[in-house]
Write an enzyme that holds these catalytic residues in place. Sequence first.
Site, PDB file in Angstrom:
ATOM      1  N   ASP A 135       0.398  12.204 -11.869  1.00  0.00           N
ATOM      2  CA  ASP A 135       0.160  12.021 -10.427  1.00  0.00           C
ATOM      3  C   ASP A 135      -0.898  10.936 -10.256  1.00  0.00           C
ATOM      4  OD1 ASP A 135       0.228  12.633  -7.573  1.00  0.00           O
ATOM      5  OD2 ASP A 135      -1.745  13.494  -7.877  1.00  0.00           O
TER       6      ASP A 135
ATOM      7  N   CYS B 152       4.231  13.093  -7.888  1.00  0.00           N
ATOM      8  CA  CYS B 152       3.608  12.333  -6.796  1.00  0.00           C
ATOM      9  C   CYS B 152       4.754  11.752  -5.978  1.00  0.00           C
ATOM     10  CB  CYS B 152       2.764  11.212  -7.389  1.00  0.00           C
ATOM     11  SG  CYS B 152       2.117  10.037  -6.177  1.00  0.00           S
ATOM     12  N   ASN B 153       4.755  12.008  -4.680  1.00  0.00           N
ATOM     13  CA  ASN B 153       5.854  11.493  -3.853  1.00  0.00           C
ATOM     14  C   ASN B 153       5.850   9.978  -3.799  1.00  0.00           C
ATOM     15  OD1 ASN B 153       7.203  13.926  -2.350  1.00  0.00           O
ATOM     16  ND2 ASN B 153       5.014  14.359  -2.505  1.00  0.00           N
ATOM     17  N   THR B 154       4.659   9.410  -3.628  1.00  0.00           N
ATOM     18  CA  THR B 154       4.581   7.962  -3.468  1.00  0.00           C
ATOM     19  C   THR B 154       5.097   7.262  -4.725  1.00  0.00           C
ATOM     20  OG1 THR B 154       2.632   8.391  -2.107  1.00  0.00           O
ATOM     21  CG2 THR B 154       3.056   6.114  -2.708  1.00  0.00           C
TER      22      THR B 154
ATOM     23  N   TYR C 215      -2.503   6.159  -4.063  1.00  0.00           N
ATOM     24  CA  TYR C 215      -1.381   5.231  -4.168  1.00  0.00           C
ATOM     25  C   TYR C 215      -0.723   5.014  -2.796  1.00  0.00           C
ATOM     26  CZ  TYR C 215      -0.933   5.561  -9.358  1.00  0.00           C
ATOM     27  OH  TYR C 215      -1.110   5.481 -10.711  1.00  0.00           O
ATOM     28  N   GLY C 216      -1.022   5.925  -1.854  1.00  0.00           N
ATOM     29  CA  GLY C 216      -0.295   6.033  -0.592  1.00  0.00           C
ATOM     30  C   GLY C 216      -0.014   4.742   0.158  1.00  0.00           C
TER      31      GLY C 216
ATOM     32  N   GLU D 121      -9.349  15.423   0.186  1.00  0.00           N
ATOM     33  CA  GLU D 121     -10.199  15.064  -0.960  1.00  0.00           C
ATOM     34  C   GLU D 121     -11.679  15.155  -0.607  1.00  0.00           C
ATOM     35  OE1 GLU D 121      -9.036  11.983  -3.559  1.00  0.00           O
ATOM     36  OE2 GLU D 121      -7.095  12.957  -3.846  1.00  0.00           O
TER      37      GLU D 121
ATOM     38  N   THR E 222       1.628  15.656  -2.026  1.00  0.00           N
ATOM     39  CA  THR E 222       1.071  16.692  -2.908  1.00  0.00           C
ATOM     40  C   THR E 222      -0.138  17.414  -2.324  1.00  0.00           C
ATOM     41  OG1 THR E 222      -0.152  14.884  -3.922  1.00  0.00           O
ATOM     42  CG2 THR E 222       1.859  15.640  -5.035  1.00  0.00           C
ATOM     43  N   HIS E 223      -0.876  16.753  -1.437  1.00  0.00           N
ATOM     44  CA  HIS E 223      -2.119  17.345  -0.922  1.00  0.00           C
ATOM     45  C   HIS E 223      -1.895  18.343   0.217  1.00  0.00           C
ATOM     46  CE1 HIS E 223      -3.759  14.099  -3.207  1.00  0.00           C
ATOM     47  NE2 HIS E 223      -4.997  14.275  -2.781  1.00  0.00           N
TER      48      HIS E 223
HETATM   49  N1  DGL Z   1       0.150  12.116  -4.629  1.00  0.00           N
HETATM   50  C1  DGL Z   1       0.405  11.352  -3.432  1.00  0.00           C
HETATM   51  C2  DGL Z   1       1.759  11.768  -2.837  1.00  0.00           C
HETATM   52  O1  DGL Z   1       2.278  12.851  -3.065  1.00  0.00           O
HETATM   53  C3  DGL Z   1      -0.696  11.503  -2.407  1.00  0.00           C
HETATM   54  C4  DGL Z   1      -2.004  10.859  -2.842  1.00  0.00           C
HETATM   55  C5  DGL Z   1      -1.931   9.340  -2.915  1.00  0.00           C
HETATM   56  O2  DGL Z   1      -1.712   8.678  -1.890  1.00  0.00           O
HETATM   57  O3  DGL Z   1      -2.117   8.822  -4.018  1.00  0.00           O
HETATM   58  O4  DGL Z   1       2.334  10.994  -2.117  1.00  0.00           O
END
Ligand code: DGL
Length: 271
Positions: free
Chosen positions: A7, A70-72, A39-40, A155, A191-192
């Site tokens: 992630d 991680c979705n992004t 990463y968003g 966070e 994820t958050h």
């Molecule tokens: N893990 C990222 C997601 O699920 C959220 C945190 C990020 O932006 O890095 O998209």
Amino acid sequence: MHIGIFDSGFGGLTIFKSIRARLPQYDYIYLGDNARTPYGSRSFDAIFRFSKECIDELFQRGCKLVIIACNTASAKALRTIQQKVMPLEHPDRHVLGIIRPSAEALADYPRSRSVALWATEGTVKSMSFPMELAKLAPGLALIQKACPLLVPMVEAGELDGPGIDYYLAKYWRETLAMGGDGIGALLLACTHYPLLLPKIRAIVPANVDILIQGDIVAPSLADYLARHPEIERTLTRTGSQRFLTTDQTEGFDRLSEVFLGHPVISEKVAI
Ligand code: DGL
């Protein structure tokens, strides 16, 4: 061999928690790219490069299979990694993302209502969810709402209080404004966001199902392993877990307790 969970930082721990509860027998290595999170809002190029480096690290450490939790990163890097990197560089390893199983869960909803998701800007702009849903459930209306302030608030430990209430109510109002009030399900596609579930549940009407990705990804991984005995057979089963971070371990150990529910001792990796 191990199962790797990758992630951009802490968030994937919410997915890992569900995977570990469902499949406690395997050995896991979690890698959070905390030095370069979030990463968003990053570009395709940057997310591809960062994700590849982290996944290579997990393969070098003996992972047979890596879940991009991680979705992004799943939205912006998985396809290129699967199509261009894996056949050439790691033909005997596997990478899975979390968008496809999540889209499958949405696809089960009746076409008479719409479905919605909340995610980062990067996930929304990638159009990965609409593209998957167009294949899985043509005609099902999807509302995508980017909620860029939720990751930094989580966070910063802002899980409670008027600040988070204000933004959740605003994002829900904006979601409704995009699709009327025929929404049958809201997928938390970041994820958050599961850490905000009690607050989100209090704002979103009871006739809207709220879908949590850990609940979707863990059974989907169990099913994948059952369908791929040639992969499952290579996995060791001592129930171990290791946590790696690209940033300071103190910060990881402290915040990971919020995401995982218990303290961890992490190790720093240089990537
Ligand atoms: N893990 C990222 C997601 O699920 C959220 C945190 C990020 O932006 O890095 O998209």
